[in-house]
Design an enzyme around this catalytic site. Structure first.
Site, short mmCIF file in Angstrom:
data_model
loop_
_atom_site.label_atom_id
_atom_site.label_comp_id
_atom_site.label_asym_id
_atom_site.label_seq_id
_atom_site.Cartn_x
_atom_site.Cartn_y
_atom_site.Cartn_z
N LYS A 150 -2.36 -1.51 -3.80
CA LYS A 150 -3.18 -0.31 -3.75
C LYS A 150 -2.32 0.95 -3.85
O LYS A 150 -1.27 1.00 -3.20
CB LYS A 150 -3.92 -0.33 -2.41
CG LYS A 150 -4.74 0.87 -2.10
CD LYS A 150 -5.31 0.72 -0.72
CE LYS A 150 -6.13 1.94 -0.39
NZ LYS A 150 -6.66 1.90 0.94
N LYS A 162 1.54 9.85 5.99
CA LYS A 162 1.65 8.44 6.35
C LYS A 162 2.90 7.78 5.77
O LYS A 162 2.96 6.56 5.64
CB LYS A 162 0.38 7.71 5.89
CG LYS A 162 -0.91 8.26 6.53
CD LYS A 162 -2.12 7.36 6.27
CE LYS A 162 -3.36 7.88 7.00
NZ LYS A 162 -4.53 6.98 6.83
N GLU A 191 7.55 -6.76 0.62
CA GLU A 191 6.37 -6.65 1.49
C GLU A 191 5.41 -7.82 1.26
O GLU A 191 4.88 -8.42 2.19
CB GLU A 191 5.60 -5.34 1.19
CG GLU A 191 6.24 -4.08 1.76
CD GLU A 191 5.90 -3.89 3.24
OE1 GLU A 191 5.25 -4.75 3.84
OE2 GLU A 191 6.29 -2.83 3.79
N SER A 232 -10.32 5.81 -4.22
CA SER A 232 -11.25 6.95 -4.31
C SER A 232 -10.81 8.01 -5.32
O SER A 232 -11.63 8.53 -6.07
CB SER A 232 -11.42 7.57 -2.92
OG SER A 232 -10.18 8.02 -2.41
N TYR A 285 -15.53 1.54 -5.97
CA TYR A 285 -16.77 2.23 -5.61
C TYR A 285 -17.78 2.15 -6.74
O TYR A 285 -18.95 2.48 -6.54
CB TYR A 285 -16.45 3.70 -5.27
CG TYR A 285 -15.45 3.78 -4.13
CD1 TYR A 285 -15.87 3.59 -2.82
CD2 TYR A 285 -14.10 3.96 -4.38
CE1 TYR A 285 -14.95 3.60 -1.78
CE2 TYR A 285 -13.17 3.97 -3.35
CZ TYR A 285 -13.60 3.79 -2.05
OH TYR A 285 -12.69 3.78 -1.03
N LYS A 323 0.86 -1.18 0.00
CA LYS A 323 0.00 0.00 0.00
C LYS A 323 0.90 1.23 0.00
O LYS A 323 1.73 1.40 0.88
CB LYS A 323 -0.90 -0.01 1.23
CG LYS A 323 -1.76 1.24 1.34
CD LYS A 323 -2.77 1.13 2.46
CE LYS A 323 -3.56 2.41 2.60
NZ LYS A 323 -4.57 2.30 3.67
C1 PBG Z 1 -6.97 3.65 5.82
C2 PBG Z 1 -7.46 3.43 4.45
C3 PBG Z 1 -7.34 4.35 3.41
C4 PBG Z 1 -7.96 3.79 2.31
C5 PBG Z 1 -8.44 2.54 2.69
N1 PBG Z 1 -8.10 2.32 4.02
C6 PBG Z 1 -6.78 5.72 3.41
C7 PBG Z 1 -5.43 5.92 3.92
O1 PBG Z 1 -4.60 5.03 4.00
O2 PBG Z 1 -5.18 7.05 4.29
C8 PBG Z 1 -8.08 4.47 0.98
C9 PBG Z 1 -9.14 4.01 0.08
C10 PBG Z 1 -9.45 4.92 -1.04
O3 PBG Z 1 -8.82 5.97 -1.25
O4 PBG Z 1 -10.37 4.57 -1.76
N2 PBG Z 1 -6.47 2.60 6.52
#
Ligand code: PBG
Length: 330
Positions: A254, A223, A239, A280, A319, A196
């Site tokens: 992701k 983050k 990972e 998203s 989505y 991620k």
């Molecule tokens: C947080 C989480 C995030 C998403 C899924 N779980 C955001 C982040 O890591 O800040 C993002 C999903 C998306 O943008 O559709 N654990």
């Protein structure tokens, strides 16, 4: 010169093209992420994600029934946590009577065939908007893992089918797997967000949950100390191998479209199912362009998701799952 080899021959009709098609997007490939909030008969649109809503649990259950009728097999759950329940321990996340736990029970009872994949991470529960507990200005890996284990056991107890840890702490898959085995939740799976990335494409999601990292004293403002650097690919393979060895059942990569090179490299390396998250920001970009009449929504959607599958995904979190299901069923 070879003159008899003409690739266009097999593209000359729709039937021929379908005959030689190498990737077919299927309703079974889709996982629908859903945002749940407190209340009754409430539904709020998320402005940066046209067509996506935060819903109270009763409306979420109704929507789940419809998704299942349309052939969707799985949902991924996120909670909009009230501010007064947020702290730096994330303890609301393992409240057996919390919103997530209540949601899992209600959905399981109403739509037992739907696979429930709750998000496992502290950010919606954190006053700082971080996936981890903050200790002296740092994200405390091992303290966070202890919290994630408590959350995982509580979600398993509520009836979750597959836990989806998205926090990127080191060794959490091993810790969660061990705790599940020791507590007789041997059939509860782990879909690990193994690779991620720290991505700008999560923006709309964070506004949906009000979970963006907060500016506060010495608390990290992004983050990047746990999510991966988007410049790296070999690190993703490392990972993934670690999460496989720790006992993950499904591996997540992701975001989606900008990271298909990672998907195909991981596909070549492992045989476990791969999930890819069409996040998203990817959804928002597509919708914004479609709403302006700049691209064709349906064609761009099907192309995006088919390409994610072509790169090696076995399932896609999106989505757009419901509208894609409708397109595929029509
Ligand atoms: C947080 C989480 C995030 C998403 C899924 N779980 C955001 C982040 O890591 O800040 C993002 C999903 C998306 O943008 O559709 N654990």
């Amino acid at each position: 010169m070879i003159v008899y080899s003409r690739n266009r021959r097999l593209r000359s009709s729709e039937s021929l093209r379908q005959l030689v098609q190498q990737t077919v997007l299927n309703v079974n490939d889709l996982v629908m992420p859903m945002f749940v909030m407190e209340g009754k008969d409430r539904q709020e649109p998320i402005s940066s994600m046209p067509g996506v809503f935060r819903r109270s649990l009763d409306l979420t259950v109704k929507e789940c029934k419809e998704l299942s009728r349309m052939g969707i097999k799985a949902i991924n759950l996120y909670m909009k946590v009230s501010d007064h329940l947020k702290d730096n321990t994330g303890k609301e996340s393992w409240n057996d009577d919390g919103l997530m736990q209540t949601a899992i029970k209600a959905i399981k009872e109403a739509v037992p065939e739907l696979v429930i994949m709750p998000d496992v991470a502290l950010d919606p529960y954190s006053i700082y908007g971080h996936d981890g507990i903050v200790t002296q200005g740092k994200i405390d890996n091992d303290a966070t893992n202890e919290a994630l284990v408590k959350m995982s056991l509580s979600l398993a107890k509520a009836g979750a089918d597959v836990l989806a840890p998205s926090d990127m702490m080191d060794a959490r898959v091993a810790m969660i797997r061990t705790a599940l085995e020791e507590n007789a939740y041997t059939d509860v799976g782990i879909l690990s967000y193994a690779a991620k990335y720290a991505s700008a494409f999560y923006g709309p999601f964070r506004s949906a949950l009000d979970s963006a990292p907060k500016e506060s004293g010495d608390v990290p403002k992004d983050k990047k100390t746990y999510q991966m650097d988007f410049a790296n690919s070999r690190e993703a393979l490392d990972e993934v191998l670690k999460d496989v060895s720790e006992g993950a059942d499904i591996i997540m990569i992701k975001p989606g479209l900008p990271y298909l090179d990672i998907v195909s490299q991981v596909r070549a390396m492992i045989d476990l199912p791969i999930a890819v998250y069409h996040v998203s920001g990817e959804y928002a970009m597509l919708k914004a362009a479609a709403q302006n009449g700049w691209i064709d929504n349906d064609k761009a959607l099907i192309e995006s998701l088919t390409c994610i599958k072509r790169a090696g995904a076995d399932m896609i979190f999106t989505y757009a799952a419901k509208e894609v299901a409708a397109l595929l069923n029509s």
